[in-house]
Design an enzyme around this catalytic site. Structure first.
Site, mmCIF file in Angstrom:
data_model
loop_
_atom_site.group_PDB
_atom_site.id
_atom_site.type_symbol
_atom_site.label_atom_id
_atom_site.label_comp_id
_atom_site.label_asym_id
_atom_site.label_seq_id
_atom_site.Cartn_x
_atom_site.Cartn_y
_atom_site.Cartn_z
ATOM 1 C CG ASP A 1 -39.304 -17.892 59.892
ATOM 2 O OD1 ASP A 1 -38.548 -17.353 59.058
ATOM 3 O OD2 ASP A 1 -40.496 -18.161 59.659
ATOM 4 C CG ASP A 2 -39.698 -18.619 65.306
ATOM 5 O OD1 ASP A 2 -40.279 -17.909 64.468
ATOM 6 O OD2 ASP A 2 -40.231 -19.628 65.825
ATOM 7 C CG HIS B 1 -41.172 -14.275 62.336
ATOM 8 N ND1 HIS B 1 -42.009 -14.651 61.316
ATOM 9 C CD2 HIS B 1 -41.110 -15.349 63.169
ATOM 10 C CE1 HIS B 1 -42.432 -15.888 61.530
ATOM 11 N NE2 HIS B 1 -41.915 -16.332 62.660
ATOM 12 C CG HIS C 1 -44.177 -16.205 66.638
ATOM 13 N ND1 HIS C 1 -44.969 -17.326 66.531
ATOM 14 C CD2 HIS C 1 -43.211 -16.362 65.710
ATOM 15 C CE1 HIS C 1 -44.485 -18.138 65.591
ATOM 16 N NE2 HIS C 1 -43.426 -17.564 65.068
ATOM 17 C CE1 TYR D 1 -47.633 -20.582 65.523
ATOM 18 C CE2 TYR D 1 -48.440 -18.317 65.402
ATOM 19 C CZ TYR D 1 -47.908 -19.360 66.129
ATOM 20 O OH TYR D 1 -47.646 -19.195 67.465
ATOM 21 C CG HIS E 1 -38.365 -22.263 62.739
ATOM 22 N ND1 HIS E 1 -38.974 -23.084 61.816
ATOM 23 C CD2 HIS E 1 -39.274 -21.310 63.062
ATOM 24 C CE1 HIS E 1 -40.210 -22.638 61.582
ATOM 25 N NE2 HIS E 1 -40.421 -21.568 62.320
HETATM 26 ZN ZN LIG Z 1 -42.190 -18.184 63.624
#
Ligand SMILES: [Zn+2]
Length: 374
Positions: A150-151, A200, A204, A242, A306
């Site tokens: 993620d991210d 994603h 965020h 989250y 991540h």
């Molecule tokens: Zn995230």
């Protein structure tokens, strides 16, 4: 970005206990018959702007033409394509979007619903509180470690991408739209590796705090940028920041945009490693990884990881030998169980079609996925 990654899931201890009963293993992805509008209004038609579909060549990733028109103001609804709003309104009018109220986020707390709304009730079913519905993905195929990060894309990403390529692995990258704009070279590296690109959100946020229209643009702009950057592929999967989703947010993702929601079944908390006060450590993650990777293989693992910091990337790399020595089969999250990674294409190299994904017959499911059906 790490300062935004507050511990939504740290605060759900009691709910996690209850989840053991509610949890279930289920098939992956949605059947297209559950889509609301695919026949009259194919999802890919929502993202045709400035693309080959209109006879316009895709701008090269990273060029000024490529980034033009995307909202600089995070989450802005300015310039939202009318087609997106029309699709949302149509779904609302058809009763496809549950009328669940938006949440608020008291400091240091999980998103909170107004009095009278139970996050574990079937009508609300908040993933933050670990409520599952069959259409969401929480577990992987038995025997498989399904890879996702993620991210990204972010400066620590290339180290991860080099490692994955060296090990001949493909992962699904749940990308933040604004990070794609800021780090196009990292994006191109993952794409060149033929990894899967998924959503994603644009900025965020806790998605249950957002209105229907705000949910739409958070997902829509990210899908549009991925579409324009991958030769017209429409993402098929999204992961809520989250893990925060509920029946309303899920329905907008699914009914309007054709997206399947992906959560996870183990959490490293690796997002906090680069924080001033981390809530975990490299040693702690190594211990967790050992427990998970030497443990039962049913259901398969989807570990939340991540590409956010050098430490979080290293925590995955450090665990790799255990993946191999314990005999885990691997797949990207998006392609697990033989699924296509995109709504209109099997993967990074197969043709883009104008058909919805279930009609795709241009490419067989990946061989590794066939083995997972036993
Ligand atoms: Zn995230």
């Amino acid at each position: 970005m790490s300062s935004l990654l507050f511990p939504a899931l740290l605060l759900v201890g009691p709910a996690v206990q209850a989840f053991g009963i509610a949890g279930q293993y289920h098939p992956y992805g949605l059947t297209p018959s559950t889509w609301y509008q695919p026949d009259s209004h194919p999802v890919h038609a929502l993202f045709r702007r400035a693309s080959k579909d209109d006879g316009v060549a895709y701008a090269s990733v990273g060029s000024p033409e490529w980034s033009k028109g995307f909202p600089a103001d995070p989450g802005s609804m300015q310039n939202m394509p009318q087609a997106w709003l029309d699709a949302l309104n149509k779904a609302v009018a058809a009763g496809k979007i549950p009328d669940v109220p938006v949440t608020t986020t008291p400091p240091g707390s999980n998103p909170t619903y107004p009095d009278g709304y139970d996050p574990m009730s079937p009508d609300v079913c908040s993933a933050t509180y670990q409520c599952r519905i069959p259409d969401d993905i929480w577990d992987g195929p038995d025997g498989y470690l399904s890879l996702s990060f993620d991210d990204g894309p972010l400066p620590p990403s290339p180290t991860l991408y080099k490692f994955l390529k060296q090990k001949d692995q493909h992962a699904t990258h749940f990308y933040i739209g604004t990070n794609i704009l800021q780090h196009p070279d990292c994006f191109k590296m993952a794409w060149d590796n033929q990894d899967d690109i998924a959503v994603h959100t644009w900025t965020h946020p806790y998605m249950t705090t957002k209105t229907n229209e705000e949910v739409l643009v958070e997902l829509g702009w990210t899908m549009q940028l991925i579409h324009n950057s991958t030769g017209g592929r429409v993402p098929k999967y999204w992961r809520p920041p989250y893990g925060d989703s509920d029946m309303r947010v899920r329905a907008i993702a699914k009914e309007v945009l054709g997206l399947t929601t992906v959560i996870w079944n183990q959490d490293t908390n690796d997002w906090s490693l680069s924080d001033p006060v981390p809530i975990t450590s490299m040693d702690n993650i190594a211990t967790q990884m050992h427990t998970w990777l030497t443990g039962p293989k049913k259901p398969g693992l989807i570990i939340l990881e991540h590409e956010l910091s050098n430490q979080s990337v290293q925590a995955f790399i450090d665990a790799w030998d255990l993946v191999v020595s314990n005999g885990w089969k691997t797949t990207s999250v998006a392609q697990m169980g033989g699924s296509s990674a995109y709504q209109n294409s099997w993967n990074a190299t197969s043709p883009v079609t104008q058909a919805k994904v279930a009609d795709l017959s241009v490419h067989p499911p990946p061989a590794q996925a066939v083995a997972s059906t036993t």
